[in-house]
Motif scaffolding. Structure first.
Motif, PDB file in Angstrom:
ATOM      1  N   UNK A 113      37.676  46.695  38.210  1.00 37.53           N
ATOM      2  CA  UNK A 113      39.094  46.466  38.519  1.00 37.53           C
ATOM      3  C   UNK A 113      39.783  45.566  37.505  1.00 37.53           C
ATOM      4  N   UNK A 114      39.154  44.468  37.138  1.00 37.80           N
ATOM      5  CA  UNK A 114      39.758  43.533  36.177  1.00 37.80           C
ATOM      6  C   UNK A 114      39.167  43.695  34.780  1.00 37.80           C
ATOM      7  N   UNK A 115      38.447  44.785  34.557  1.00 32.57           N
ATOM      8  CA  UNK A 115      37.738  44.979  33.307  1.00 32.57           C
ATOM      9  C   UNK A 115      38.326  46.076  32.442  1.00 32.57           C
ATOM     10  N   UNK A 116      37.471  46.831  31.780  1.00 31.34           N
ATOM     11  CA  UNK A 116      37.940  47.811  30.797  1.00 31.34           C
ATOM     12  C   UNK A 116      38.591  49.026  31.444  1.00 31.34           C
ATOM     13  N   UNK A 117      39.384  49.727  30.652  1.00 31.32           N
ATOM     14  CA  UNK A 117      39.815  51.061  31.049  1.00 31.32           C
ATOM     15  C   UNK A 117      38.590  51.963  31.048  1.00 31.32           C
ATOM     16  N   UNK A 118      38.607  52.980  31.916  1.00 35.22           N
ATOM     17  CA  UNK A 118      37.473  53.882  32.036  1.00 35.22           C
ATOM     18  C   UNK A 118      37.903  55.306  31.709  1.00 35.22           C
ATOM     19  N   UNK A 119      37.040  56.018  30.979  1.00 36.07           N
ATOM     20  CA  UNK A 119      37.261  57.430  30.687  1.00 36.07           C
ATOM     21  C   UNK A 119      36.025  58.181  31.163  1.00 36.07           C
ATOM     22  N   UNK A 120      36.197  58.937  32.242  1.00 38.94           N
ATOM     23  CA  UNK A 120      35.098  59.681  32.852  1.00 38.94           C
ATOM     24  C   UNK A 120      35.000  61.045  32.176  1.00 38.94           C
ATOM     25  N   UNK A 128      47.377  49.062  40.386  1.00 42.11           N
ATOM     26  CA  UNK A 128      48.358  49.391  41.428  1.00 42.11           C
ATOM     27  C   UNK A 128      49.292  48.214  41.677  1.00 42.11           C
ATOM     28  N   UNK A 129      48.735  47.013  41.678  1.00 40.63           N
ATOM     29  CA  UNK A 129      49.534  45.805  41.891  1.00 40.63           C
ATOM     30  C   UNK A 129      50.551  45.619  40.761  1.00 40.63           C
ATOM     31  N   UNK A 130      50.083  45.679  39.528  1.00 39.67           N
ATOM     32  CA  UNK A 130      50.949  45.344  38.389  1.00 39.67           C
ATOM     33  C   UNK A 130      51.992  46.416  38.110  1.00 39.67           C
ATOM     34  N   UNK A 131      51.670  47.674  38.377  1.00 33.80           N
ATOM     35  CA  UNK A 131      52.684  48.717  38.197  1.00 33.80           C
ATOM     36  C   UNK A 131      53.857  48.527  39.152  1.00 33.80           C
ATOM     37  N   UNK A 132      53.598  47.855  40.281  1.00 36.75           N
ATOM     38  CA  UNK A 132      54.703  47.486  41.159  1.00 36.75           C
ATOM     39  C   UNK A 132      55.346  46.180  40.746  1.00 36.75           C
ATOM     40  N   UNK A 133      54.511  45.193  40.389  1.00 37.38           N
ATOM     41  CA  UNK A 133      54.996  43.828  40.188  1.00 37.38           C
ATOM     42  C   UNK A 133      56.004  43.703  39.054  1.00 37.38           C
ATOM     43  N   UNK A 150      53.984  47.482  23.083  1.00 37.01           N
ATOM     44  CA  UNK A 150      54.090  46.930  21.742  1.00 37.01           C
ATOM     45  C   UNK A 150      54.833  45.612  21.676  1.00 37.01           C
ATOM     46  N   UNK A 151      54.692  44.781  22.728  1.00 36.08           N
ATOM     47  CA  UNK A 151      55.406  43.510  22.794  1.00 36.08           C
ATOM     48  C   UNK A 151      54.453  42.412  23.273  1.00 36.08           C
ATOM     49  N   UNK A 152      54.946  41.171  23.338  1.00 38.59           N
ATOM     50  CA  UNK A 152      54.165  40.056  23.867  1.00 38.59           C
ATOM     51  C   UNK A 152      54.282  40.008  25.390  1.00 38.59           C
ATOM     52  N   UNK A 153      53.306  39.339  26.019  1.00 40.45           N
ATOM     53  CA  UNK A 153      53.277  39.274  27.487  1.00 40.45           C
ATOM     54  C   UNK A 153      54.580  38.695  28.045  1.00 40.45           C
ATOM     55  N   UNK A 154      55.062  37.616  27.456  1.00 44.80           N
ATOM     56  CA  UNK A 154      56.277  36.981  27.961  1.00 44.80           C
ATOM     57  C   UNK A 154      57.532  37.808  27.789  1.00 44.80           C
ATOM     58  N   UNK A 155      57.434  38.878  27.025  1.00 48.32           N
ATOM     59  CA  UNK A 155      58.601  39.736  26.796  1.00 48.32           C
ATOM     60  C   UNK A 155      58.700  40.890  27.779  1.00 48.32           C
ATOM     61  N   UNK A 174      46.307  44.707  33.554  1.00 42.61           N
ATOM     62  CA  UNK A 174      46.629  43.309  33.233  1.00 42.61           C
ATOM     63  C   UNK A 174      47.988  43.280  32.550  1.00 42.61           C
ATOM     64  N   UNK A 175      48.618  42.112  32.593  1.00 42.18           N
ATOM     65  CA  UNK A 175      49.897  41.973  31.887  1.00 42.18           C
ATOM     66  C   UNK A 175      49.701  42.142  30.391  1.00 42.18           C
TER      67      UNK A 175
END
Length: 461
Positions: free
Chosen positions: A41-48, A296-301, A74-79, A65-66
């Motif tokens: 969940x908090x780790x790498x992207x997965x390609x099955x 799922x959380x971050x796509x909403x947040x 293509x930007x910084x997290x704070x942007x 993750x942010x």
């Protein structure tokens, strides 16, 4: 034609950086694939690479993750939030192109049966499409809309679509039904992350999220006419399902996972019938692990935070940032940062947030020296800058969405915390006990220059 507006460039980038893991073992789409995604969940992207009997690969955990989302844009997290906020204010219309790789292959015979759709959790009865951006047009105005909703697969053509009654897609489906017809839809899988983020925005009826996606991309979303419905679809996506929603045909869903990590039982949803599937020849099927999982959380947040920034800025001009927390599953818990707040502004900001997004249940307002995305710093402000008898606002019997875990008859008590420093609260002042700023900056430079990046992940910017 190309792949620049699909997920492919981002997958390549993640793999080059060692942030993507290929799962080469055969994986069952029923539960086993979900178990892999949840464990990472908090780790790498997965390609099955081998899912059931399907020839299609599955990608998941892409935007968990942010930092990942910032990299995708293509930007910084704070942007991120300011960039999405700008996209809302400066939309870019899609560009129609003659052909697109998403239509390299067309399937009209039992289109849903050609996809390796996972079953995620034990109490859910169906396999679910979870990463589909749904395109539709308002039957009254013809204006476009993009949003997310889940599809529970029933057979090779039919699915149940689960839409909250107050969402624009549900409104459009009801408007079509009132006119005696179905609502045409296109379900887009594997589009560029900017398109996925834009589809999560809370905009007004008539505002087209694809135009915001174009602004996020820095160029128009390239679209082609769908094959069997009167819609334009992203030309570079991996897969598009074309179909219709009939709001006159309810289908029971049973238990379904929700963003808060528990199950809900909403009763019937609408029937969706699919007439065609178009895809790339080597299409990648994207999934989002639902429930209380980071993507799922971050796509909403983040889109909600940008929408709230717009709403709060309309009444509190000195708002600096808005965070939507992981604790609130990216929906219900908000932190608003205000620069030099004047008396009364904190409560104005709270009510603006409650009014803008009905899911919001708790709002904390902090000063500019508190990072709203840092939960420890926000808790510090609540504990050390609040007098609860003065600074706690309770709003009983406030309207909320059906997905709120503690709602009762569509109502819940909402809370506001004014965690800003007030003049006169401390005779000693509110200055933080810290070393001189210039020496701290010099110390950070030393660490940066003398330690490799993986040895200074603890260093705050």
């Amino acid at each position: 034609m190309g792949d620049q507006q699909s997920i492919r460039p981002f997958l390549r980038k993640l793999e080059q950086e060692g942030a993507l893991v290929r799962v080469g073992k055969p994986v069952d789409p029923a539960f086993e694939l979900s178990a892999f995604l949840s464990a990472a969940d908090a780790g790498p992207a997965l390609l099955f690479e081998k899912v059931g009997t399907s020839a299609l690969m599955i990608a998941g955990n892409l935007l968990n993750s942010r930092a990942r989302i910032a990299a995708a844009l293509g930007i910084e997290v704070g942007e991120i939030v300011p960039r999405i906020h700008k996209a809302i204010r400066e939309p870019v219309a899609p560009l129609r192109v003659p052909t697109g790789d998403v239509q390299q292959l067309t399937v009209t015979d039992q289109p849903l049966s050609h996809l390796p759709v996972p079953r995620f959790f034990a109490r859910e009865e169906r396999h679910y499409i979870t990463a589909g951006v749904i395109l539709a047009k308002d039957p009254h105005s013809g204006k476009g809309n993009a949003s997310f909703a889940r599809f529970a697969i029933h057979d090779g053509r039919m699915a149940m679509v689960g839409i909250a009654p107050n969402h624009h897609l549900a409104l459009f489906a009801r408007r079509a039904a009132e006119a005696g017809r179905d609502l045409e839809i296109a379900v887009v899988l594997g589009a560029h992350p900017a398109i996925q983020l834009a589809a999560c925005l809370y905009l007004g009826v008539g505002d087209d999220e694809l135009e915001c996606a174009g602004s996020l991309l820095g160029r128009p979303v390239e679209v082609v006419p769908a094959k069997t419905v009167d819609l334009l679809v992203p030309a570079d996506a991996e897969i598009v399902l074309e179909g219709r929603i009939d709001a006159r045909q309810p289908i029971e869903e049973g238990f379904v996972s929700e963003y808060h990590g528990m199950y809900e039982h909403y009763g019937p949803g609408y029937r969706a019938t699919f007439s065609a599937l178009t895809r790339r020849g080597d299409a990648i099927f994207q999934v989002i692990e639902p429930g209380y999982h980071r993507e799922h959380i971050l796509l909403g947040a983040l889109p909600i935070a940008a929408s709230l920034l717009s709403a709060v800025a309309a009444v509190v001009a000195n708002v600096q940032d808005v965070a939507v927390t992981e604790a609130g599953a990216g929906r219900t818990d908000v932190v608003i940062q205000i620069a030099e707040p004047r008396p009364g502004q904190a409560r104005r900001a709270m009510f603006a947030a409650f009014a803008a997004v009905s899911l919001v249940k708790r709002v904390t307002v902090v000063d500019a020296d508190i990072d709203p995305w840092d939960p420890v710093a926000v808790d510090w402000a609540r504990l050390h800058r609040m007098k609860l008898e003065r600074d706690l606002l309770l709003v009983p019997h406030a309207g909320t969405d059906r997905s709120e875990a503690m709602e009762d008859g569509g109502l819940v008590t909402k809370a506001g915390f004014d965690a800003t420093a007030k003049k006169g609260d401390r005779v000693e002042g509110i200055d933080r006990a810290l070393p001189p700023v210039d020496l701290t900056a010099a110390a950070k430079r030393w660490f940066t220059e003398n330690l490799p990046a993986d040895k200074r992940t603890w260093l705050k910017s």
